[in-house]
Design an enzyme around this catalytic site. Sequence first.
Site, PDB file in Angstrom:
ATOM      1  N   HIS A   1     -24.506   0.010  23.921  1.00 54.48           N
ATOM      2  CA  HIS A   1     -25.278  -0.530  22.800  1.00 54.48           C
ATOM      3  C   HIS A   1     -26.532  -1.219  23.331  1.00 54.48           C
ATOM      4  O   HIS A   1     -26.513  -2.421  23.619  1.00 54.48           O
ATOM      5  CB  HIS A   1     -24.432  -1.528  22.002  1.00 54.48           C
ATOM      6  CG  HIS A   1     -23.173  -0.938  21.447  1.00 54.48           C
ATOM      7  ND1 HIS A   1     -22.062  -0.707  22.222  1.00 54.48           N
ATOM      8  CD2 HIS A   1     -22.856  -0.537  20.188  1.00 54.48           C
ATOM      9  CE1 HIS A   1     -21.102  -0.189  21.470  1.00 54.48           C
ATOM     10  NE2 HIS A   1     -21.562  -0.078  20.238  1.00 54.48           N
TER      11      HIS A   1
ATOM     12  N   GLY B   1     -22.685  -8.201  11.725  1.00 59.22           N
ATOM     13  CA  GLY B   1     -21.282  -7.824  11.606  1.00 59.22           C
ATOM     14  C   GLY B   1     -20.352  -9.003  11.781  1.00 59.22           C
ATOM     15  O   GLY B   1     -19.336  -9.119  11.084  1.00 59.22           O
TER      16      GLY B   1
ATOM     17  N   HIS C   1     -28.693   1.241  17.898  1.00 58.76           N
ATOM     18  CA  HIS C   1     -27.513   0.376  17.958  1.00 58.76           C
ATOM     19  C   HIS C   1     -26.522   0.788  19.037  1.00 58.76           C
ATOM     20  O   HIS C   1     -26.242   0.012  19.950  1.00 58.76           O
ATOM     21  CB  HIS C   1     -26.800   0.350  16.604  1.00 58.76           C
ATOM     22  CG  HIS C   1     -25.494  -0.380  16.645  1.00 58.76           C
ATOM     23  ND1 HIS C   1     -25.399  -1.750  16.613  1.00 58.76           N
ATOM     24  CD2 HIS C   1     -24.211   0.079  16.758  1.00 58.76           C
ATOM     25  CE1 HIS C   1     -24.127  -2.103  16.696  1.00 58.76           C
ATOM     26  NE2 HIS C   1     -23.387  -1.016  16.783  1.00 58.76           N
TER      27      HIS C   1
ATOM     28  N   GLU D   1      -5.374 -18.875   8.281  1.00 58.74           N
ATOM     29  CA  GLU D   1      -4.519 -18.474   9.391  1.00 58.74           C
ATOM     30  C   GLU D   1      -5.307 -17.775  10.502  1.00 58.74           C
ATOM     31  O   GLU D   1      -5.102 -18.031  11.691  1.00 58.74           O
ATOM     32  CB  GLU D   1      -3.387 -17.560   8.910  1.00 58.74           C
ATOM     33  CG  GLU D   1      -2.391 -18.227   7.979  1.00 58.74           C
ATOM     34  CD  GLU D   1      -2.775 -18.120   6.506  1.00 58.74           C
ATOM     35  OE1 GLU D   1      -1.955 -18.480   5.644  1.00 58.74           O
ATOM     36  OE2 GLU D   1      -3.920 -17.658   6.230  1.00 58.74           O
TER      37      GLU D   1
ATOM     38  N   PHE E   1       2.888 -14.336   7.840  1.00 60.56           N
ATOM     39  CA  PHE E   1       1.434 -14.418   7.892  1.00 60.56           C
ATOM     40  C   PHE E   1       0.883 -14.229   9.306  1.00 60.56           C
ATOM     41  O   PHE E   1      -0.317 -14.423   9.526  1.00 60.56           O
ATOM     42  CB  PHE E   1       0.951 -15.724   7.279  1.00 60.56           C
ATOM     43  CG  PHE E   1       1.293 -15.846   5.818  1.00 60.56           C
ATOM     44  CD1 PHE E   1       1.088 -14.789   4.955  1.00 60.56           C
ATOM     45  CD2 PHE E   1       1.850 -17.012   5.317  1.00 60.56           C
ATOM     46  CE1 PHE E   1       1.424 -14.878   3.620  1.00 60.56           C
ATOM     47  CE2 PHE E   1       2.185 -17.120   3.976  1.00 60.56           C
ATOM     48  CZ  PHE E   1       1.975 -16.044   3.119  1.00 60.56           C
TER      49      PHE E   1
ATOM     50  N   HIS F   1       7.091 -13.010   1.143  1.00 60.80           N
ATOM     51  CA  HIS F   1       7.126 -14.031   2.176  1.00 60.80           C
ATOM     52  C   HIS F   1       8.236 -13.801   3.207  1.00 60.80           C
ATOM     53  O   HIS F   1       8.347 -14.570   4.167  1.00 60.80           O
ATOM     54  CB  HIS F   1       7.313 -15.415   1.539  1.00 60.80           C
ATOM     55  CG  HIS F   1       6.080 -15.945   0.886  1.00 60.80           C
ATOM     56  ND1 HIS F   1       5.381 -15.237  -0.069  1.00 60.80           N
ATOM     57  CD2 HIS F   1       5.400 -17.103   1.065  1.00 60.80           C
ATOM     58  CE1 HIS F   1       4.336 -15.953  -0.459  1.00 60.80           C
ATOM     59  NE2 HIS F   1       4.322 -17.084   0.212  1.00 60.80           N
TER      60      HIS F   1
END
Length: 658
Positions: free
Chosen positions: A29, A157, A261, A407, A433, A469
């Site tokens: 890049h 980004g 790029h 999180e 999670f 959950h």
Amino acid sequence: MPNNPARQDMANAIRALAMDAVEAAKSGHPGMPMGMADAATALFADHLKFDAGAPDWPDRDRFVLSAGHGSMLIYALLHLTGYADMTMDQLRNFRQLGAITAGHPEAGHAGGIETTTGPLGQGIANAVGMAMAEHHLAAKFGRDLVDHFTYAIAGDGCLMEGVSHEAASMAGHMGLSRLIVLFDDNGISIDGSTDLAVSEDTTARFEAYGWQVLAVDGHDMDAVSAAITEARADAARPSLIRCRTVIGYGAPKKAGTAGAHGAPLGAEEIEGTRAAIGWAHAPFEISAEINDAWRAVGSRGNAAREAWQSRHDATDSADFDAAMKGDFNTAIDKAVGAWKQSLSAEPQKLATRVASQKAIEAILPACPSLMGGSADLTGSNNTRVGGQDSYGRDNAAGSYVHYGVREHGMAAAMNGIALHGGAIPYGGTFLVFTDYCRPSIRLSALMRQRVVYVMTHDSIGLGEDGPTHQPVEHLAALRVIPNLLVFRPGDAVETAEAWQCALAAEESPSVLALSRQGLEQFRLGDLSENMTARGAYIAAGDAEGRQVTLLASGSEVGIAMSAREMLAADGIAATVVSVPCMELFWQQDAAWQKMVLGTAPRIAIEAAIRQPWDRILGEKDAFVGMDDFGASAPAGDLFPHFGITADAVVSAAKARVT
């Protein structure tokens, strides 16, 4: 106003090395390094506090290239400023096997690379963690020892990724004024103009987070430097400096386009670029004048480092040195040993999340570098203990972080804290999670960082909250990550031992999967040895003479114990093997593994999917666990509903015992 010619030559050296290395590798890049060369030159030459001859100086400024695809920017800077390991040969071998110049920067590969970046947004979130660590350690040890900034270069980004929103919100709330992000505002993404995908007001967004936002021409080095000076002067807010740049700056046809790029410019475009920027040197060639100018930048920090060393040596810095070293194993071993002695004297039935809290209580005095937290689940995760004040804008010395419902941001910030050094991070949420944390957990493992993930509510045993959950596939998904230790302790003793193992594993992150429901203590008597460190061990029964082996983790060890008693009543000798950490078990020698597993038929019991157990189970063995999502009901109803019972284990065992 044009840049100083000598400074412009310094920036153009970055451009030339970037386009030459990408061309040699036939991949990479070039656009971002060429576009940000001027801003990076202003940062390194005028502001960044570092000494290329002492890459690990604790009070150096941290520099994070969040837009890691532009890795030739940092490689060029490290080479030019004189980092010993970043030789010209390493640049020539960009992206080649065995080179330290990987496609994206990797922590540990070379001095000056503070973190592994490439997954966009992770770097800016790591930088937030580094700034938190600096803020915290300065409050603990004083500005004579801890007095530095954290800088990051981020692209469009990075700012699109959700983790950047979480991290930036945290940084503003915490008032991390020593965090300065240079935004490569070039308006180009892989697909083309960023107008295709985003239209928010970035300035308003960051101001709403509580940041100072400045905007400059990213190719005007004096303007960039002045903006950094202004950002450093703000003692209340982190700063975002919008550097308006042209991607692939200098390339006659591809500058300002997506074509610059992620692909080599090509020989013709490189020739045109050399002419456009006035670069007359051959590929990978830097003139003595430019080289000397950059080496002066790399050694400029030597005086500041020596002054810091004098202050360090003139004060009682033992606690600071211990924090930076991070080795508290001897004291932790004693603390855990004392806690286990009390459990031996008075066994306790505890949810392992509560047992974890008690382990933290025991360990914290022995390991004052612990920096805990939770993603808005402190009371459920049981991650906070007495003696932990809340960390924040007005109490940087606090060692407990309220991360909020972030999180992913929490996990990425903990990586930054660990990478910075001086604090050992742990943070909690529900095991389900870990899906929200997974990219950062993976990077913890890839970077070999000691980060402890306290993940509670580990199965259908959490009950009424239901399948949204209740983790089913999560243990399997975590166990396949290389270099990640996944602990699922079955009682208070194993929980304490899991903490001991996690803190001793200085080059591996750990997940502690902990129960909501109370679990009987099955480890009794002499608890002097850390059996959890073995990964799996015989918890009940004999190594020899067994007719069936019952293997289980966590809450299901209790089910295996009950099944063993029922089988014994029918004259069948069963041995129970507790498996708190598969990864550690597979690290044991073959003799230990053979002794623990035996040759009798095997039944594995875990309230999760079977997949991780297939390395242990044969075609004729059995698995008692989950093969679908859970349900909403009291835990006492769910285990029978899904067939995870002692009766089911007994039936499976009898079917296999001849």
